[in-house]
Design an enzyme around this catalytic site. Structure first.
Site, PDB file in Angstrom:
ATOM      1  N   CYS A 113      -6.362  15.666 -43.597  1.00 27.89           N
ATOM      2  CA  CYS A 113      -5.804  15.620 -42.241  1.00 27.89           C
ATOM      3  C   CYS A 113      -6.826  15.182 -41.185  1.00 27.89           C
ATOM      4  CB  CYS A 113      -5.224  16.984 -41.852  1.00 27.89           C
ATOM      5  SG  CYS A 113      -3.851  17.439 -42.895  1.00 27.89           S
ATOM      6  N   HIS A 246      -4.552  16.953 -34.016  1.00 26.90           N
ATOM      7  CA  HIS A 246      -3.807  16.766 -35.270  1.00 26.90           C
ATOM      8  C   HIS A 246      -2.513  17.566 -35.183  1.00 26.90           C
ATOM      9  CE1 HIS A 246      -2.586  16.785 -39.349  1.00 26.90           C
ATOM     10  NE2 HIS A 246      -2.943  18.030 -39.593  1.00 26.90           N
ATOM     11  N   ASN A 276       3.977  17.252 -40.220  1.00 23.90           N
ATOM     12  CA  ASN A 276       2.545  17.031 -40.448  1.00 23.90           C
ATOM     13  C   ASN A 276       2.384  15.814 -41.367  1.00 23.90           C
ATOM     14  OD1 ASN A 276      -0.127  17.090 -41.205  1.00 23.90           O
ATOM     15  ND2 ASN A 276      -0.180  19.278 -41.662  1.00 23.90           N
TER      16      ASN A 276
HETATM   17  O1  UT7 Z   1      -2.695  19.886 -41.859  1.00 27.35           O
HETATM   18  C1  UT7 Z   1      -3.616  20.847 -42.330  1.00 27.35           C
HETATM   19  C2  UT7 Z   1      -3.515  22.008 -41.542  1.00 27.35           C
HETATM   20  N1  UT7 Z   1      -2.359  22.828 -41.911  1.00 27.35           N
HETATM   21  C3  UT7 Z   1      -1.996  23.734 -41.054  1.00 27.35           C
HETATM   22  O2  UT7 Z   1      -2.539  23.785 -40.005  1.00 27.35           O
HETATM   23  C4  UT7 Z   1      -0.937  24.738 -41.446  1.00 27.35           C
HETATM   24  C5  UT7 Z   1      -1.382  26.084 -40.952  1.00 27.35           C
HETATM   25  N2  UT7 Z   1      -0.461  27.179 -41.230  1.00 27.35           N
HETATM   26  C6  UT7 Z   1       0.756  27.283 -40.662  1.00 27.35           C
HETATM   27  O3  UT7 Z   1       1.173  26.407 -39.935  1.00 27.35           O
HETATM   28  C7  UT7 Z   1       1.548  28.534 -40.894  1.00 27.35           C
HETATM   29  O4  UT7 Z   1       0.749  29.489 -41.543  1.00 27.35           O
HETATM   30  C8  UT7 Z   1       2.846  28.300 -41.727  1.00 27.35           C
HETATM   31  C9  UT7 Z   1       3.843  27.508 -40.915  1.00 27.35           C
HETATM   32  C10 UT7 Z   1       2.500  27.561 -43.019  1.00 27.35           C
HETATM   33  C11 UT7 Z   1       3.501  29.626 -42.108  1.00 27.35           C
HETATM   34  O5  UT7 Z   1       3.772  30.395 -40.953  1.00 27.35           O
HETATM   35  P1  UT7 Z   1       3.422  31.965 -40.912  1.00 27.35           P
HETATM   36  O6  UT7 Z   1       3.899  32.465 -39.629  1.00 27.35           O
HETATM   37  O7  UT7 Z   1       1.956  32.091 -41.233  1.00 27.35           O
HETATM   38  O8  UT7 Z   1       4.352  32.529 -42.054  1.00 27.35           O
HETATM   39  P2  UT7 Z   1       3.954  33.284 -43.423  1.00 27.35           P
HETATM   40  O9  UT7 Z   1       3.338  32.314 -44.398  1.00 27.35           O
HETATM   41  O10 UT7 Z   1       3.170  34.497 -43.093  1.00 27.35           O
HETATM   42  O11 UT7 Z   1       5.374  33.685 -43.983  1.00 27.35           O
HETATM   43  C12 UT7 Z   1       6.209  34.581 -43.241  1.00 27.35           C
HETATM   44  C13 UT7 Z   1       7.543  34.745 -43.978  1.00 27.35           C
HETATM   45  C14 UT7 Z   1       7.382  35.088 -45.459  1.00 27.35           C
HETATM   46  O12 UT7 Z   1       8.411  35.992 -45.771  1.00 27.35           O
HETATM   47  P3  UT7 Z   1       8.095  37.588 -45.872  1.00 27.35           P
HETATM   48  O13 UT7 Z   1       7.037  37.724 -46.922  1.00 27.35           O
HETATM   49  O14 UT7 Z   1       7.618  37.987 -44.499  1.00 27.35           O
HETATM   50  O15 UT7 Z   1       9.413  38.167 -46.256  1.00 27.35           O
HETATM   51  C15 UT7 Z   1       7.660  33.787 -46.163  1.00 27.35           C
HETATM   52  O16 UT7 Z   1       8.193  33.965 -47.444  1.00 27.35           O
HETATM   53  O17 UT7 Z   1       8.264  33.505 -43.934  1.00 27.35           O
HETATM   54  C16 UT7 Z   1       8.709  33.171 -45.255  1.00 27.35           C
HETATM   55  N3  UT7 Z   1       8.772  31.719 -45.347  1.00 27.35           N
HETATM   56  C17 UT7 Z   1       9.881  31.014 -45.072  1.00 27.35           C
HETATM   57  N4  UT7 Z   1      11.112  31.381 -44.672  1.00 27.35           N
HETATM   58  C18 UT7 Z   1      12.013  30.405 -44.447  1.00 27.35           C
HETATM   59  C19 UT7 Z   1       7.763  30.852 -45.690  1.00 27.35           C
HETATM   60  N5  UT7 Z   1       8.223  29.591 -45.623  1.00 27.35           N
HETATM   61  C20 UT7 Z   1       9.528  29.654 -45.248  1.00 27.35           C
HETATM   62  C21 UT7 Z   1      10.523  28.688 -44.994  1.00 27.35           C
HETATM   63  N6  UT7 Z   1      11.748  29.109 -44.596  1.00 27.35           N
HETATM   64  N7  UT7 Z   1      10.300  27.368 -45.109  1.00 27.35           N
END
Ligand code: UT7
Length: 323
Positions: A113, A246, A276
């Site tokens: 990225c 980014h 992204n």
């Molecule tokens: O380009 C390189 C750089 N990349 C980035 O900068 C990405 C950085 N990270 C992020 O943007 C975020 O961490 C994410 C968008 C990937 C995830 O967001 P989050 O607020 O950190 O969510 P999480 O991973 O803690 O997941 C929260 C909940 C989980 O459910 P439980 O365990 O709380 O029941 C996941 O299973 O959201 C659930 N979940 C989803 N639900 C619906 C994860 N993905 C999805 C989805 N749809 N697509």
């Protein structure tokens, strides 16, 4: 020593646009979750006929057209990508072939990225040293090919596309790329990586990400490199005309706005439209403002990606010296 100015910007997107609501039902996701957590509304996904090289070539052609420069002037092509058409040859050589350029050098840069800023830094050095007079720097990706389409925590986040800029050597050092800095720290390699590779298991592998950790470091590295850029160039946050980070997640960008105190109207957010697109995200965003950016003196680019890698650039786009 000459400076490298940007004289043209172009982009290319796959023909297929997929809105959040059109993602496969089996993913068990929703438009609401994706938009609230990331700011993403849709992404473009490459069809079978579209590849990283074909998107990169189209973006390059559009950038050359915008710059009103013939492809025959180009003596350096750098493609930033993590999803090249082949293991070899480099995607940049395919672009060179398709633009019918037979002079100079063409190669790829891999910083995921952060790739576009890494490639920009290399091209800037080539131009400053006199090794290149006219360069194409392209960020191009087809991340859809390395996504695990059964993993909702990663596959909804990425899209495909390409963006390109044309750089020219310029006699006045007050214009063009004023500073460009790149960084990496390999101890974070396992936070964002593919599950396979040529020399490990002979597979391509799929994207695996420790989302929360990446989020935390992205905010930290954006802020650190922004502060360093301001200090190095004796600028205040108010001096920035446009900040182009980014485009991974609008929440990361909003956090940066909060911490840095920059006016949110000066921060470009395009993640809603493209998701992204890794190395393509910054030049795709630049393409969205190409009608206005050439009046801006202090444009800041910030990136952060797998490795971890991160980088910053300060660019005076107003090489015509508008008052
Ligand atoms: O380009 C390189 C750089 N990349 C980035 O900068 C990405 C950085 N990270 C992020 O943007 C975020 O961490 C994410 C968008 C990937 C995830 O967001 P989050 O607020 O950190 O969510 P999480 O991973 O803690 O997941 C929260 C909940 C989980 O459910 P439980 O365990 O709380 O029941 C996941 O299973 O959201 C659930 N979940 C989803 N639900 C619906 C994860 N993905 C999805 C989805 N749809 N697509």
């Amino acid at each position: 020593m000459n400076s490298a100015i940007i004289v043209g910007i172009g982009a290319a997107l796959p023909s297929k646009c997929v809105k959040n609501s059109e993602l496969p039902r089996e993913l068990n996701t929703s438009d609401e979750w994706i938009f609230q957590r990331t700011g993403i509304k849709q992404r473009y996904l490459a069809t079978e006929m579209e590849t990283t090289a074909s998107l990169a070539t189209e973006a390059a052609k559009n950038a050359l057209l915008h710059a009103q420069i013939s492809a025959q002037e180009v003596d350096l092509i750098i493609v930033a990508t993590a999803t090249g058409d082949y293991i070899f040859p480099a995607t940049a050589t395919l672009v060179q072939r398709d633009l019918k350029i037979t002079q100079g050098a063409a190669f790829d840069v891999g910083a995921v990225c952060s790739g576009f800023i890494f490639a920009l830094d290399v091209a800037d050095s080539f131009i400053k040293s006199g090794k290149s007079q006219c360069a194409l720097v392209i960020g191009a990706e087809t991340f859809s090919r390395i996504l695990d389409w059964s993993d909702r925590s990663t596959c909804v986040l990425f899209g495909d596309g390409a963006g390109a800029v044309v750089l020219k050597s310029w006699a006045d050092q007050n214009y063009g790329i004023r500073s460009c800095k790149i960084y990496s720290d390999g101890k974070f390699a396992d936070h964002l990586m593919t599950s396979g590779g040529v020399s490990t298991n002979r597979e391509v592998g799929f994207v695996k990400m420790q989302g929360r950790e990446v989020f935390r470091y992205a905010v930290e590295k954006f802020q650190e490199s922004l502060e360093e850029l301001l200090k190095d160039n004796s600028l205040k946050i108010e001096d920035i005309d446009l900040l182009v980070p980014h485009q991974a997640n609008s929440r990361i960008i909003n956090k940066l706005i909060e911490i840095s105190g920059i006016d949110e109207k000066k921060v470009l957010i395009t993640v809603e439209k493209h998701a992204n697109t890794s190395a393509a995200s910054i030049p795709l965003a630049l393409n969205e403002v190409k009608d206005d950016i050439f009046l801006m003196k202090n444009v800041v680019l910030l990136s952060m990606g797998a490795g971890f890698t991160w980088g910053s650039a300060l660019i005076n786009f107003d090489y015509r010296g508008n008052k």
